[in-house]
Structure formats: structure tokens, C-alpha cells
Design a protein around this motif. Structure first.
Motif, short mmCIF file in Angstrom:
data_model
loop_
_atom_site.label_atom_id
_atom_site.label_comp_id
_atom_site.label_asym_id
_atom_site.label_seq_id
_atom_site.Cartn_x
_atom_site.Cartn_y
_atom_site.Cartn_z
N TYR A 27 57.72 39.13 62.29
CA TYR A 27 56.48 38.86 62.21
C TYR A 27 55.89 39.46 60.76
O TYR A 27 55.27 38.78 59.85
CB TYR A 27 55.26 38.74 63.22
N PHE A 28 56.11 40.62 60.78
CA PHE A 28 55.52 41.45 59.60
C PHE A 28 56.83 42.00 59.08
O PHE A 28 57.84 42.20 59.82
CB PHE A 28 54.72 42.53 59.92
N ALA A 29 56.76 42.57 57.81
CA ALA A 29 57.83 43.27 56.98
C ALA A 29 57.94 44.57 57.21
O ALA A 29 58.76 45.45 56.22
CB ALA A 29 58.06 42.69 55.55
N ASP A 30 57.10 45.29 57.90
CA ASP A 30 57.07 46.78 58.21
C ASP A 30 58.71 47.28 58.52
O ASP A 30 59.09 46.67 59.64
CB ASP A 30 56.06 47.28 59.27
N GLU A 31 59.00 48.36 57.93
CA GLU A 31 60.42 49.01 58.21
C GLU A 31 60.47 49.30 59.76
O GLU A 31 61.58 48.99 60.27
CB GLU A 31 60.46 50.31 57.39
N PHE A 32 59.16 50.04 60.43
CA PHE A 32 59.66 50.37 61.97
C PHE A 32 58.69 49.47 62.65
O PHE A 32 57.33 49.50 62.40
CB PHE A 32 59.39 51.88 61.92
N GLN A 33 59.25 48.74 63.72
CA GLN A 33 58.56 47.73 64.53
C GLN A 33 58.93 47.92 65.89
O GLN A 33 60.08 48.05 66.22
CB GLN A 33 58.49 46.62 63.98
N PHE A 34 57.88 48.62 66.81
CA PHE A 34 58.50 48.82 68.28
C PHE A 34 57.45 48.03 69.25
O PHE A 34 56.16 47.80 68.89
CB PHE A 34 58.38 50.07 68.49
N ARG A 92 37.58 45.87 65.31
CA ARG A 92 37.23 44.48 64.56
C ARG A 92 35.74 44.23 64.85
O ARG A 92 35.07 43.93 63.90
CB ARG A 92 38.06 43.32 65.48
N LEU A 93 35.17 44.24 65.98
CA LEU A 93 33.94 43.78 66.44
C LEU A 93 32.90 44.35 65.91
O LEU A 93 31.92 44.20 65.51
CB LEU A 93 33.75 43.96 67.83
N ALA A 94 32.97 46.02 66.04
CA ALA A 94 32.12 46.95 65.42
C ALA A 94 31.96 47.06 64.11
O ALA A 94 30.83 47.40 63.57
CB ALA A 94 32.27 48.39 66.05
N THR A 95 32.97 46.79 63.37
CA THR A 95 33.04 46.83 61.83
C THR A 95 33.07 45.54 61.27
O THR A 95 33.19 45.28 59.95
CB THR A 95 34.06 47.67 61.16
N TYR A 96 33.11 44.45 62.04
CA TYR A 96 33.49 42.94 61.69
C TYR A 96 34.34 42.63 60.56
O TYR A 96 34.09 42.29 59.52
CB TYR A 96 31.75 42.46 61.18
N ASN A 141 44.87 44.68 61.63
CA ASN A 141 46.22 44.44 62.67
C ASN A 141 46.20 45.93 63.42
O ASN A 141 45.52 46.84 63.20
CB ASN A 141 47.40 44.54 61.70
N MET A 142 47.08 45.74 64.34
CA MET A 142 47.17 46.88 65.40
C MET A 142 47.33 48.42 64.76
O MET A 142 46.93 49.37 65.16
CB MET A 142 48.44 46.76 66.25
N ASP A 143 48.14 48.47 63.54
CA ASP A 143 48.56 49.51 62.97
C ASP A 143 47.24 50.08 62.18
O ASP A 143 47.05 51.24 61.98
CB ASP A 143 49.59 49.54 62.06
N GLN A 144 46.57 49.03 61.66
CA GLN A 144 45.34 49.29 60.88
C GLN A 144 44.24 49.83 61.85
O GLN A 144 43.42 51.08 61.51
CB GLN A 144 44.86 48.28 60.21
N VAL A 145 44.23 49.35 62.97
CA VAL A 145 43.10 49.81 63.99
C VAL A 145 43.50 51.21 64.44
O VAL A 145 42.25 52.00 64.77
CB VAL A 145 42.52 48.78 64.97
#
Length: 222
Positions: A15-22, A170-174, A178-182
């Protein structure tokens, strides 16, 4: 859709191009059960944050619910998009060639997930989840429109004026994360809180969750 999902010219089907995905070894349920099993954490299910916020002793709050709800919708409600999930089991080993197929325009549903592609499970049947967009139900996504951004700015000013409340997610900062960002935002918030704690306070238990974000959006810390 193409703003989030990369267009590929190769055979990389991720889905994404990140090198490490688990994926968590035993799944997300087990991961959160371990995270919340600490003796200093108390979980209150079915609780409305607005009703318990004054009943639970706390020194600071990490709030992950809708920011407009925290301030009792002072300037009006911010719109959030929700989802309706339909789970289906079919009599075939696989239904689609990959784990997630997006349908941005051609169907009433927007995404179909087939979990066996993620888990590696082998079985004669397969289970699918169809996702339908709706504006009714639990809030999932902010709605990125100019007028909504203007309204959020008013709530953001109120949030910044809170000395003992941190707004995360997401909701508190509108904003869409993505998961890694949060996760990165959560760790950065922890570091800011840790820097502000007196040295004596750091010897005490650091965290007590009084209300889960999936219930009311608020987490009360010690």
C-alpha cells in the motif's frame, strides 16, 4: 485518492512505499491489551468524557477525541466522516488478488479488505470487510474543506490556551494522519510533557488512563 496512494510503475504491491512495514506479531488486539495491562492504568468503558472529567483526579489530560466536543461545540460542530463496515465470509480460498482494493468511484463501498493476505492464513473460506462512507456514527476522518479549516482554527486557539491538556490525533487536531505519523506525534507529545514535569514528579507513576479514546475521546493522566 491518488494523493495518498502512490501510482506504481513496478510490481511492488504494498500500500505504501516505506522500506520497513510490519504487522504486530499477535495482532493489534493483543498489542493494545499488553499496553493497557499496566497496574497504573485504569480503563473506563462506556464512559462519557464530559461526565467523568471532573470525577477523576488528574494533573494533566491527553485528549484524543473531537476537539469541538471538548469545548462543548462552542463555535458549532466540525464535520467528521464515518464508516459503516459490512463483514462477509465467502466459500472460496481468495476473493481478490491483494489485501486491499480501493473503489473511489465505481461502487457504493470505497474499500474491500481481505485479511488472509495480511495474516498468511490458509483456509477454504475467506472473510472480507466492505467499507461504506457515511456521516453518521463514530467520527473517523476530518473533512478537508476551507470552511472547516477556518472553524477548526477557532477551536485550535482555545486548545492552545489549555495549560494542562494536550490534544493528539486525527480528531483532536482535525488532520488526517497515517499510523506512523500519529505514533510520531504521540511520542513527541510525551517528550514535551516529560520535559515540563518536575524532577520529583518523574519518580511517580507517569500515566493513568481513565477513559479510552474509542469511548469518549479523552485520556486522563496522573
Amino acid at each position: 485518492m491518488t494523493a495518498r496512494v502512490p501510482v506504481r510503475t513496478n510490481r511492488d504491491d504494498r500500500y505504501f512505499a516505506d522500506e520497513f512495514q510490519f504487522m504486530p506479531k499477535r495482532g493489534y488486539t493483543a498489542m493494545f491489551e499488553r499496553m493497557l495491562s499496566h497496574p497504573n492504568i485504569k480503563i473506563m468503558l462506556g464512559a462519557d468524557y464530559q461526565e467523568v472529567r471532573k470525577l477523576v483526579a488528574h494533573r494533566r489530560v491527553i485528549y484524543t477525541g473531537p476537539v469541538d466536543e471538548f469545548f462543548d461545540f462552542r463555535f458549532g460542530k466540525l464535520p467528521y466522516r464515518s464508516l459503516r463496515f459490512e463483514h462477509v465470509t465467502v466459500d472460496k480460498a481468495h476473493h481478490q488478488p491483494v489485501a486491499v482494493v480501493n473503489y473511489p468511484q465505481t461502487r457504493a463501498y470505497t474499500r474491500v479488505t481481505e485479511y488472509k493476505h495480511l495474516t498468511g492464513q490458509r483456509h477454504a473460506k475467506t472473510t472480507l470487510t466492505y467499507e461504506y462512507p457515511t456521516d453518521i456514527g463514530d467520527p473517523y476522518y476530518p473533512v478537508p474543506r476551507p470552511e472547516n479549516a477556518v472553524l477548526y482554527k477557532r477551536y485550535q486557539e482555545l486548545a492552545r490556551a489549555q495549560s494542562d491538556v494536550w490534544f493528539v490525533g486525527r480528531l483532536a487536531t482535525y488532520r488526517y494522519y497515517n499510523m506512523d505519523q500519529v505514533v510520531g506525534q504521540a511520542l513527541a507529545t510525551f517528550n514535551r510533557i516529560d520535559e515540563r514535569l518536575p524532577i520529583a514528579a518523574r519518580r511517580r507513576p507517569a500515566l493513568q488512563i481513565a477513559s479510552l479514546p474509542v469511548v469518549s475521546g479523552g485520556s486522563v493522566t496522573s
